[in-house]
Scaffold this motif. Structure first.
Motif, PDB file in Angstrom:
ATOM      1  N   TYR A  96       0.841  -1.141   0.089  1.00 28.93           N
ATOM      2  CA  TYR A  96      -0.035  -0.077   0.040  1.00 28.93           C
ATOM      3  C   TYR A  96       0.809   1.279   0.058  1.00 28.93           C
ATOM      4  N   LYS A  97       2.238   1.070  -0.011  1.00 28.20           N
ATOM      5  CA  LYS A  97       2.778   2.417  -0.107  1.00 28.20           C
ATOM      6  C   LYS A  97       2.589   3.357  -1.227  1.00 28.20           C
ATOM      7  N   SER A  98       2.430   2.746  -2.340  1.00 27.76           N
ATOM      8  CA  SER A  98       2.128   3.548  -3.675  1.00 27.76           C
ATOM      9  C   SER A  98       0.866   4.351  -3.265  1.00 27.76           C
ATOM     10  N   VAL A  99      -0.344   3.631  -2.916  1.00 23.77           N
ATOM     11  CA  VAL A  99      -1.393   4.329  -2.717  1.00 23.77           C
ATOM     12  C   VAL A  99      -1.320   5.628  -1.647  1.00 23.77           C
ATOM     13  N   ALA A 100      -0.452   5.224  -0.659  1.00 23.36           N
ATOM     14  CA  ALA A 100      -0.270   6.499   0.201  1.00 23.36           C
ATOM     15  C   ALA A 100       0.410   7.482  -0.250  1.00 23.36           C
ATOM     16  N   ASP A 102       0.534   8.183  -3.703  1.00 27.97           N
ATOM     17  CA  ASP A 102      -0.384   8.971  -4.604  1.00 27.97           C
ATOM     18  C   ASP A 102      -1.512   9.854  -3.671  1.00 27.97           C
ATOM     19  N   ASN A 103      -1.811   9.474  -2.699  1.00 23.43           N
ATOM     20  CA  ASN A 103      -2.807  10.386  -1.889  1.00 23.43           C
ATOM     21  C   ASN A 103      -1.965  11.629  -1.363  1.00 23.43           C
ATOM     22  N   MET A 104      -0.817  11.339  -0.867  1.00 23.56           N
ATOM     23  CA  MET A 104      -0.092  12.305  -0.348  1.00 23.56           C
ATOM     24  C   MET A 104       0.180  13.663  -1.233  1.00 23.56           C
ATOM     25  N   VAL A 105       0.480  13.097  -2.850  1.00 18.89           N
ATOM     26  CA  VAL A 105       0.331  14.137  -3.845  1.00 18.89           C
ATOM     27  C   VAL A 105      -0.914  14.854  -4.227  1.00 18.89           C
ATOM     28  N   ARG A 106      -1.947  14.098  -4.024  1.00 17.77           N
ATOM     29  CA  ARG A 106      -3.266  14.498  -4.235  1.00 17.77           C
ATOM     30  C   ARG A 106      -3.962  15.409  -3.381  1.00 17.77           C
ATOM     31  N   THR A 107      -3.662  15.144  -1.941  1.00 14.33           N
ATOM     32  CA  THR A 107      -4.109  15.602  -0.811  1.00 14.33           C
ATOM     33  C   THR A 107      -3.384  16.218   0.229  1.00 14.33           C
ATOM     34  N   GLY A 108      -1.971  16.198   0.159  1.00 12.23           N
ATOM     35  CA  GLY A 108      -1.017  16.774   1.207  1.00 12.23           C
ATOM     36  C   GLY A 108      -0.928  16.080   2.603  1.00 12.23           C
ATOM     37  N   ILE A 109      -1.720  14.883   2.732  1.00 17.51           N
ATOM     38  CA  ILE A 109      -1.467  14.272   3.773  1.00 17.51           C
ATOM     39  C   ILE A 109      -0.305  13.298   3.872  1.00 17.51           C
ATOM     40  N   PRO A 110       0.571  13.343   4.888  1.00 15.25           N
ATOM     41  CA  PRO A 110       1.700  12.493   4.737  1.00 15.25           C
ATOM     42  C   PRO A 110       1.617  11.075   4.598  1.00 15.25           C
ATOM     43  N   ALA A 111       2.522  10.573   3.507  1.00 13.34           N
ATOM     44  CA  ALA A 111       2.206   9.090   3.127  1.00 13.34           C
ATOM     45  C   ALA A 111       2.489   8.340   4.623  1.00 13.34           C
ATOM     46  N   SER A 112       3.516   8.918   5.403  1.00 10.94           N
ATOM     47  CA  SER A 112       3.746   8.172   6.683  1.00 10.94           C
ATOM     48  C   SER A 112       2.410   8.090   7.597  1.00 10.94           C
ATOM     49  N   LYS A 163     -18.215  -0.011   4.440  1.00  8.65           N
ATOM     50  CA  LYS A 163     -17.917  -1.164   3.981  1.00  8.65           C
ATOM     51  C   LYS A 163     -17.185  -0.765   2.561  1.00  8.65           C
ATOM     52  N   TYR A 164     -16.261  -1.140   1.860  1.00  7.83           N
ATOM     53  CA  TYR A 164     -15.877  -0.933   0.596  1.00  7.83           C
ATOM     54  C   TYR A 164     -15.603  -2.166  -0.189  1.00  7.83           C
ATOM     55  N   ASN A 165     -15.786  -1.986  -1.353  1.00  9.38           N
ATOM     56  CA  ASN A 165     -15.526  -3.137  -2.533  1.00  9.38           C
ATOM     57  C   ASN A 165     -14.163  -3.544  -2.496  1.00  9.38           C
ATOM     58  N   GLN A 166     -13.070  -2.565  -2.273  1.00 13.46           N
ATOM     59  CA  GLN A 166     -11.711  -3.199  -2.320  1.00 13.46           C
ATOM     60  C   GLN A 166     -11.081  -1.988  -1.631  1.00 13.46           C
ATOM     61  N   PRO A 167      -9.754  -2.267  -0.837  1.00 15.14           N
ATOM     62  CA  PRO A 167      -8.894  -1.728   0.114  1.00 15.14           C
ATOM     63  C   PRO A 167      -8.533   0.023  -0.391  1.00 15.14           C
ATOM     64  N   SER A 168      -8.337  -0.061  -1.540  1.00 17.78           N
ATOM     65  CA  SER A 168      -7.789   1.155  -2.266  1.00 17.78           C
ATOM     66  C   SER A 168      -9.052   2.133  -2.107  1.00 17.78           C
ATOM     67  N   GLU A 169     -10.260   1.893  -1.863  1.00 15.18           N
ATOM     68  CA  GLU A 169     -11.249   2.590  -1.737  1.00 15.18           C
ATOM     69  C   GLU A 169     -11.267   3.260  -0.329  1.00 15.18           C
ATOM     70  N   ALA A 231       9.554  11.763   2.122  1.00 17.14           N
ATOM     71  CA  ALA A 231      10.912  12.258   1.523  1.00 17.14           C
ATOM     72  C   ALA A 231      10.718  12.110  -0.118  1.00 17.14           C
ATOM     73  N   GLU A 232      10.396  10.832  -0.462  1.00 16.13           N
ATOM     74  CA  GLU A 232      10.349  10.739  -1.764  1.00 16.13           C
ATOM     75  C   GLU A 232       9.183  11.601  -2.693  1.00 16.13           C
ATOM     76  N   VAL A 233       8.129  11.748  -1.911  1.00 15.00           N
ATOM     77  CA  VAL A 233       7.192  12.397  -2.553  1.00 15.00           C
ATOM     78  C   VAL A 233       7.568  13.938  -2.562  1.00 15.00           C
ATOM     79  N   LEU A 234       8.136  14.452  -1.564  1.00 24.30           N
ATOM     80  CA  LEU A 234       8.816  15.743  -1.550  1.00 24.30           C
ATOM     81  C   LEU A 234       9.994  15.969  -2.105  1.00 24.30           C
TER      82      LEU A 234
END
Length: 298
Positions: A96-100, A102-112, A163-169, A231-234
């Motif tokens: 799930y590191k890639s999902v986190a 991508d969300n950091m790029v989109r929203t600014g929430i730290p992937a960590s 409840k979600y259909n898949q974890p990425s949701e 750090a990777e995202v920034l």
């Protein structure tokens, strides 16, 4: 006589033909027992929001048994207690590191923060809510939720969880949850890689009721070096967190110097020692520690 004989033969012929045909019964078939054509799979019913079949009920006893793959284990607490190995957590991070990020790029929430919360709340993907509802953050329904749901006993009996259909949701909804609520607005004033401020800010904003939530979150982030994804995202150079930099030895005694963000809980996790044992070794009457204090850990 001939006419009677012919008539008798005709009757016998008709009766014999009728006996060779299958009997047809004019009864209605059971709609629940429809046959599926060969090669065609059975479609599961689609549960739509607002219908009676839109929710399920699970309890804590439904929590799956987690196999112990090594001696390096820890207990994660969120909506339930689960025992996981280091290998399991590392595999979860890899998934799930890639999902986190991508969300950091989109929203600014730290992937960590996203990964740390997901590990803690879902038990690295082994908790009942994540297994049965793909809910990796323990997000409850709330009044505006119109999607699928599941009942689970947490703070109260049979609470409604999303409840979600898949974890990425679930990851996407977690980001939306934080960005769409005014009470979390102050978090976005922190630096995007300041995971400690984010951790304490989440608790202050009411994300969790556990008073040790920030310490647990920070402990996971530092133990698994989750800051490297920020750090990777920034595009920054990552300096690994080194727990040994604050450790000193005096004979057979090992001491640790308290740094900013430390708590007895986080220190106990770093050195695999119970809080009660820490208090006993250091003659502490409560859980209060101060910056720069030297704590005996072994």
């Amino acid at each position: 006589m001939i006419k009677k004989a012919l008539l008798l033969l005709l009757v016998i012929f008709v009766v014999s033909c009728s006996a060779n045909h299958a009997v047809v019964r004019n009864t209605k078939s059971d709609p629940r027992k429809l046959e599926t054509p060969v090669g065609q799979s059975v479609r599961k019913p689609i549960y739509r929001p607002g219908t009676k079949n839109n929710s399920a009920v699970i309890t804590k006893k439904d929590s799956p048994v987690v196999a112990d793959y090594s001696n390096a284990t820890e207990v994660l607490e969120a909506t339930t207690r689960v025992k996981v190995t280091t290998e399991m957590v590392l595999a979860y991070i890899e998934n799930y590191k890639s999902v986190a990020k991508d969300n950091m790029v989109r929203t600014g929430i730290p992937a960590s923060i996203t990964l740390g919360q997901a590990i803690l709340e879902s038990g690295a993907g082994t908790g009942p809510l994540s297994v049965q509802a793909n809910n990796h953050f323990g997000i409850k329904c709330h009044k505006e939720w119109t999607g699928l749901s599941i009942k689970y006993t947490d703070d109260e009996e049979n609470e409604c969880f999303r409840k979600y259909n898949q974890p990425s949701e679930s990851f996407k909804d977690h980001s939306y949850f934080l960005t769409s609520r005014p009470r979390y607005a102050e978090l976005f004033e922190f630096q995007k890689d300041d995971y400690k401020s984010w951790a304490y800010g989440l608790k202050a904003a009411g994300y969790a009721t556990d008073s040790k939530y920030p310490d647990k979150l920070i402990g996971l982030i530092e133990k698994y070096q989750l800051g490297r994804f920020d750090a990777e995202v920034l595009g920054k150079e990552y300096v690994p967190f080194d727990v040994n930099k604050s450790i000193t030895y005096t004979g057979d005694v090992q001491k640790y110097t308290v740094i900013k963000g430390d708590s007895l809980y986080s220190i106990s996790k770093k050195f695999n020692i119970s809080i009660d044992e820490l208090k006993k070794k250091n003659n502490l009457t409560d859980n209060t520690i101060s910056l720069g204090q030297s704590i005996i850990v072994k």
